[in-house]
Write an enzyme that holds these catalytic residues in place. Structure first.
Site, PDB file in Angstrom:
ATOM      1  N   CYS A 130       0.832  -1.205   0.000  1.00 15.90           N
ATOM      2  CA  CYS A 130       0.000   0.000   0.000  1.00 15.90           C
ATOM      3  C   CYS A 130       0.867   1.256   0.000  1.00 15.90           C
ATOM      4  CB  CYS A 130      -0.993  -0.037   1.163  1.00 15.90           C
ATOM      5  SG  CYS A 130      -2.360   1.146   0.968  1.00 15.90           S
ATOM      6  N   HIS A 231      -3.783  -4.724   0.709  1.00 14.92           N
ATOM      7  CA  HIS A 231      -3.280  -5.161   2.019  1.00 14.92           C
ATOM      8  C   HIS A 231      -3.311  -6.686   2.118  1.00 14.92           C
ATOM      9  CE1 HIS A 231      -2.711  -1.392   4.299  1.00 14.92           C
ATOM     10  NE2 HIS A 231      -3.552  -0.926   3.397  1.00 14.92           N
ATOM     11  N   GLU A 233      -1.845  -8.618   4.122  1.00 16.18           N
ATOM     12  CA  GLU A 233      -1.866  -9.125   5.502  1.00 16.18           C
ATOM     13  C   GLU A 233      -3.280  -9.370   6.018  1.00 16.18           C
ATOM     14  OE1 GLU A 233      -2.413  -4.711   6.044  1.00 16.18           O
ATOM     15  OE2 GLU A 233      -1.318  -6.028   4.673  1.00 16.18           O
TER      16      GLU A 233
END
Length: 267
Positions: A130, A231, A233
């Site tokens: 990001c 993102h 994660e």
């Protein structure tokens, strides 16, 4: 996953350790118990993704004199993750400030620029997430759209309130990214209002959204550089990006590790 073991070198057994991955962090006001102080902060999902992929996660808060600190820090790392966060200051790419651009965080910008420059010099593997991808683009001489709704006419990439949006991107076949997650349409988690405008030097676009927004870049050189605008994660499937970095970091460590000398110094 990277497993531990041992190898025989010069008559001594050397334990093979897991690769050490540095993750950049915020410096934010944080409350804990009776304390309310500035502290290094990064959501747990980032370092969980690293450790679940076989790496050792080390947090890297902004440092004073980043040009001096970055080489010392990088000497102890095998891979680098530039994490998400607030907007990159537009002064770094020569643009006037948009009214909705976040207040400047010069300490973090300078720290991540120094870390990225040092990682590039070492050919250390880098995953940029990001904001991290935007840092890479600016570091390579590119520019950013400061507020995508002005350009694309949509708020779909940042819903607000800490709620990640689900968006689609098309991953280019034959790319490193496709090797990790597959080519074609991917559903990803987004939370950003800025994006790549002019592409930085030596970068190739390897994913775009249906409205043409750059959603992944890769370095065109022989090092390992992968940046994604979303993102990973936040998505268990996307943790394959972390596993890919950890594998590259293990290879980097194997290449850069200096074997001890077998020669004995006689008196």
């Amino acid at each position: 996953m990277v497993s531990s073991g041992s190898d025989q070198r010069g008559g001594a057994v050397a334990q093979t350790r897991r690769p050490v991955i540095g993750l950049t962090t915020y410096l934010e006001q944080a409350a804990q118990g009776v304390w309310n102080v500035r502290a290094a902060f990064l959501p747990e999902v980032y370092f969980d993704a690293v450790t679940a992929s076989g790496g050792i996660a080390v947090l890297l808060p902004p440092q004073p004199a980043p040009e001096d600190a970055a080489p010392a820090v990088l000497d102890g790392l095998d891979g680098l993750i530039l994490t998400g966060g607030v907007d990159v200051q537009p002064e770094l790419y020569g643009a006037p400030r948009h009214p909705l651009t976040d207040p400047a965080r010069a300490d973090r910008d300078a720290w991540e620029m120094a870390l990225f420059a040092g990682a590039e010099e070492r050919r250390m593997p880098v995953l940029a997430i990001c904001r991290g991808m935007q840092v890479v683009n600016v570091a390579r001489g590119g520019t950013l759209h400061q507020h995508l709704p002005d350009v694309l006419g949509t708020e779909k990439y940042r819903l607000g309130g800490g709620l990640f949006a689900t968006n689609s991107t098309e991953v280019e076949a034959g790319s490193r990214l496709a090797d990790l997650v597959g080519a074609g349409r991917q559903e990803v988690h987004s939370y950003h209002h800025q994006g790549v405008d002019r592409l930085g030097d030596g970068l190739a676009v390897t994913a775009r959204t249906d409205d043409g927004l750059v959603y992944a870049v890769e370095g065109m050189g022989d090092g390992y550089l992968l940046g994604v605008q979303w993102h990973p994660e936040q998505n268990l499937d996307d943790r394959r990006l972390f596993a890919g970095l950890v594998r590259e970091a293990a290879d980097y460590r194997a290449r850069s590790r200096t074997a001890p000398s077998n020669q004995e110094v006689s008196a």
